[in-house]
Design an enzyme around this catalytic site. Structure first.
Site, short mmCIF file in Angstrom:
data_model
loop_
_atom_site.label_atom_id
_atom_site.label_comp_id
_atom_site.label_asym_id
_atom_site.label_seq_id
_atom_site.Cartn_x
_atom_site.Cartn_y
_atom_site.Cartn_z
N HIS A 72 0.84 -1.20 0.00
CA HIS A 72 0.00 0.00 0.00
C HIS A 72 0.87 1.25 0.00
O HIS A 72 1.72 1.41 0.86
CB HIS A 72 -0.93 0.01 1.22
CG HIS A 72 -2.12 -0.90 1.06
ND1 HIS A 72 -3.29 -0.74 1.75
CD2 HIS A 72 -2.31 -1.96 0.23
CE1 HIS A 72 -4.15 -1.67 1.36
NE2 HIS A 72 -3.59 -2.43 0.45
N TYR A 201 -9.66 4.97 7.44
CA TYR A 201 -9.85 5.24 8.87
C TYR A 201 -10.90 6.35 8.97
O TYR A 201 -10.65 7.47 8.50
CB TYR A 201 -8.56 5.73 9.52
CG TYR A 201 -7.45 4.68 9.61
CD1 TYR A 201 -6.58 4.46 8.54
CD2 TYR A 201 -7.29 3.92 10.76
CE1 TYR A 201 -5.56 3.52 8.63
CE2 TYR A 201 -6.27 2.97 10.85
CZ TYR A 201 -5.41 2.77 9.79
OH TYR A 201 -4.41 1.84 9.88
N PRO A 293 -4.83 -0.36 18.59
CA PRO A 293 -4.51 -0.82 17.23
C PRO A 293 -4.60 0.25 16.14
O PRO A 293 -4.19 0.00 15.01
CB PRO A 293 -5.52 -1.94 16.97
CG PRO A 293 -6.64 -1.68 17.92
CD PRO A 293 -6.05 -1.01 19.11
N LYS A 297 0.57 -0.58 15.07
CA LYS A 297 1.96 -0.60 15.53
C LYS A 297 2.34 -1.82 16.38
O LYS A 297 3.53 -2.09 16.58
CB LYS A 297 2.25 0.66 16.35
CG LYS A 297 2.31 1.92 15.53
CD LYS A 297 3.65 2.06 14.83
CE LYS A 297 3.59 2.97 13.64
NZ LYS A 297 3.45 2.30 12.35
N TYR A 385 3.42 6.16 10.26
CA TYR A 385 2.67 5.00 9.79
C TYR A 385 3.59 3.95 9.15
O TYR A 385 3.43 2.76 9.37
CB TYR A 385 1.60 5.46 8.79
CG TYR A 385 0.51 4.45 8.55
CD1 TYR A 385 -0.44 4.18 9.53
CD2 TYR A 385 0.42 3.77 7.35
CE1 TYR A 385 -1.44 3.25 9.32
CE2 TYR A 385 -0.59 2.84 7.12
CZ TYR A 385 -1.52 2.59 8.12
OH TYR A 385 -2.50 1.66 7.91
P1 FAD Z 1 1.95 -12.17 21.56
O1 FAD Z 1 1.55 -12.21 20.14
O2 FAD Z 1 0.89 -11.96 22.58
O3 FAD Z 1 2.73 -13.52 21.86
C1 FAD Z 1 3.02 -13.95 23.16
C2 FAD Z 1 3.12 -15.45 23.18
O4 FAD Z 1 3.49 -15.87 24.47
C3 FAD Z 1 1.80 -16.12 22.85
O5 FAD Z 1 1.98 -17.11 21.87
C4 FAD Z 1 1.35 -16.71 24.19
O6 FAD Z 1 0.61 -17.90 24.03
C5 FAD Z 1 2.70 -16.96 24.86
N1 FAD Z 1 2.61 -16.95 26.33
C6 FAD Z 1 1.88 -16.13 27.11
N2 FAD Z 1 2.08 -16.43 28.41
C7 FAD Z 1 2.95 -17.45 28.45
C8 FAD Z 1 3.52 -18.20 29.49
N3 FAD Z 1 3.24 -17.94 30.77
N4 FAD Z 1 4.38 -19.19 29.18
C9 FAD Z 1 4.68 -19.47 27.89
N5 FAD Z 1 4.16 -18.79 26.85
C10 FAD Z 1 3.30 -17.80 27.12
N6 FAD Z 1 -1.61 -5.15 16.32
C11 FAD Z 1 -1.66 -4.48 15.19
O7 FAD Z 1 -0.64 -3.93 14.77
N7 FAD Z 1 -2.85 -4.42 14.48
C12 FAD Z 1 -3.99 -5.06 14.93
O8 FAD Z 1 -5.02 -5.03 14.29
C13 FAD Z 1 -3.96 -5.77 16.12
N8 FAD Z 1 -5.05 -6.43 16.61
C14 FAD Z 1 -4.97 -7.11 17.80
C15 FAD Z 1 -6.07 -7.78 18.31
C16 FAD Z 1 -6.00 -8.48 19.54
C17 FAD Z 1 -7.21 -9.19 20.09
C18 FAD Z 1 -4.77 -8.49 20.24
C19 FAD Z 1 -4.67 -9.24 21.57
C20 FAD Z 1 -3.68 -7.83 19.71
C21 FAD Z 1 -3.75 -7.13 18.50
N9 FAD Z 1 -2.65 -6.47 17.94
C22 FAD Z 1 -2.72 -5.79 16.80
C23 FAD Z 1 -1.40 -6.43 18.59
C24 FAD Z 1 -0.43 -7.48 18.01
O9 FAD Z 1 -1.13 -8.62 17.66
C25 FAD Z 1 0.58 -7.72 19.08
O10 FAD Z 1 1.24 -6.48 19.34
C26 FAD Z 1 1.61 -8.78 18.73
O11 FAD Z 1 1.01 -10.04 18.66
C27 FAD Z 1 2.71 -8.77 19.78
O12 FAD Z 1 3.52 -9.87 19.63
P2 FAD Z 1 4.22 -10.52 20.89
O13 FAD Z 1 5.01 -11.65 20.34
O14 FAD Z 1 4.89 -9.48 21.68
O15 FAD Z 1 3.04 -11.04 21.83
C1 PHB Z 2 -6.26 -4.89 10.41
O1 PHB Z 2 -6.41 -5.08 9.19
O2 PHB Z 2 -6.50 -5.77 11.24
C2 PHB Z 2 -5.81 -3.56 10.89
C3 PHB Z 2 -5.34 -2.64 9.96
C4 PHB Z 2 -4.93 -1.40 10.39
C5 PHB Z 2 -5.00 -1.07 11.73
C6 PHB Z 2 -5.46 -2.00 12.65
C7 PHB Z 2 -5.87 -3.25 12.23
O3 PHB Z 2 -4.62 0.16 12.13
#
Ligand code: FAD
Ligand code: PHB
Length: 391
Positions: A72, A201, A293, A297, A385
């Protein structure tokens, strides 16, 4: 068992870190409480910054993303249905973002981890980092009812917002800065073509809406909702009516409706934990910080953290210098706070707040109209962004 780096969590942060360390010949083991299908099934982020795309390519993991991801070059904003475009490519001197879902990123990371022999222990129960402030840290967990132990040099807490790692930093040391928003996002996935070839948005009197996508045939839509909203009150038709209303007639004419196959509510929160290192324990990704979200980021920040952490650990093992690991927390936090600011700001100008009066709403509209006519304001949005430089 013994390894150099014990990584807790196989989300984007943990798995990406394992790949980075593996390429440098640094031994690591990941302990994950869930299984692969569960992690790959979680519908989360959709937009990758240039930095994240570059890293996946550098790791040799950009093949499928290059074929299936959507580049994009711009994004759109709407004020009460009136749309304007931000040309992010032109404003940033050539950077773009990639629409490629977190589920796809995870699949590519897991597939390649298996081929490269990256060690992941799934379904690890009661994972506990131990002796993080001492010289001989280790991690314990339960596997099929048996207590196991992994000795290591360092522990990387990549276990997300609800993980155990952050809690190992003493309360006297740990500082948390937080803002919980009085609303959530109700999101759906549906196999219908997107309403627009770019993201929209939308700030609307009735609340925020976002038109996003996963591919040319799969759409992702969100609407701002109450945090305690009941999913059962949102049958597909009601969702489609509401999202169309908030996006405005121009976009609504192109919204293709269809049955949703995923529907969920995510709360919105800004949160930062300082420091991101305590003794032999490092925090990375959601374990240390959360953004709403709106700025897309979350995943990208997790990736930036582990790039910094891998550089610091590589330096430590290759040159014996501890200066990288000593600077990790300050370096990561400097960038994290800028992304927190951007995500908070973008949320604040696009959402309806409960206490908002007529004046506050006029201010939002004025800010968006200013953005519409100001190259300087658009450049601020665009450079954030696509992702700020990794300094
Ligand atoms: P996580 O992806 O949370 O990974 C952590 C891992 O650790 C998981 O696999 C979990 O199972 C594991 N874990 C947890 N506790 C333990 C434990 N005690 N022992 C062993 N393993 C454990 N970001 C965006 O940019 N755009 C979005 O649209 C967006 N939507 C989201 C929607 C939801 C519902 C959520 C929860 C988050 C969203 N995010 C979004 C944020 C993005 O998904 C996260 O910032 C990203 O996944 C962070 O990665 P991470 O590896 O730090 O954490
Ligand atoms: C998504 O497609 O899930 C999405 C895209 C942009 C955002 C947040 C979520 O800012």
């Amino acid at each position: 068992m013994r390894t150099k780096i014990a990584i807790i969590g196989a989300g984007p942060a943990g798995l990406m870190l394992a790949h980075l360390l593996q390429r440098e010949g640094i031994d690591a083991v990941i302990l994950e409480s869930r299984d692969r299908d569960y992690i790959e099934g979680r519908v989360r982020a959709g937009v990758l910054e240039q930095t994240t795309v570059n890293l996946l390519e550098r790791l040799g993991l950009g093949g499928r993303m290059g074929r299936e991801g959507l580049i994009h070059t711009g994004t759109k904003l709407a004020i009460d249905g009136e749309i304007f475009r931000i040309d992010i490519q032109e404003l940033t001197g050539g950077s773009t973002v990639m629409v490629y879902g977190q589920q796809e990123v995870m699949r590519d990371l897991f597939d390649d981890a298996a081929e490269r022999g990256i060690k992941i222990i799934f379904n690890a129960a009661e994972v506990r980092p131990r002796e993080v402030a001492g010289s001989r840290p280790y991690v314990t967990w339960r596997e099929n009812g048996t207590e196991r132990r992994l000795d290591c040099d360092f522990i990387a807490g990549c276990d997300g917002f609800h993980g155990v790692s952050r809690g190992c930093i003493p309360k006297t040391v740990l500082k948390t800065f937080e803002r919980v928003y009085p609303f959530g996002w109700l999101g759906i996935l549906a196999d219908v073509p997107p309403a627009n070839h770019e993201l929209i948005y939308a700030n609307h009197e009735r609340g925020f809406a976002l038109a996003s996508m996963r591919s040319a045939t799969r759409s992702r839509y969100y609407i701002q909702c109450a945090v305690d909203e009941n999913l059962a009150d949102w049958p597909d038709e009601r969702f489609w009516d509401e999202v169309a209303r908030r996006l405005g007639p121009e976009t609504a004419a192109h919204v293709v409706r269809g049955p949703s196959f995923e529907k969920s509510i995510a709360p919105l929160r800004s949160s930062v934990t300082e420091p991101m290192r305590h003794g032999k324990l490092f925090l990375a990704g959601d374990a240390a910080h959360i953004v709403p979200p709106t700025g897309a980021k979350g995943l990208n920040l997790a990736v930036a953290d582990v790039i910094f952490l891998a550089e610091a650990l590589t330096d430590f093992y290759q040159s014996g210098s501890a200066s990288g690991i000593d600077h990790y927390s300050a370096r990561a936090l400097a960038r994290v706070w800028k992304a927190e600011r951007f995500s908070w700001w973008f949320t604040s100008i696009t959402h309806r707040f409960p206490e908002m009066d007529g004046f506050a709403r006029k201010m939002q509209v004025a800010e968006l109209n200013y953005m519409r006519g100001s190259r300087a304001a658009q450049t601020m949005l665009a450079e954030n962004y696509v992702g700020l430089p990794l300094q």
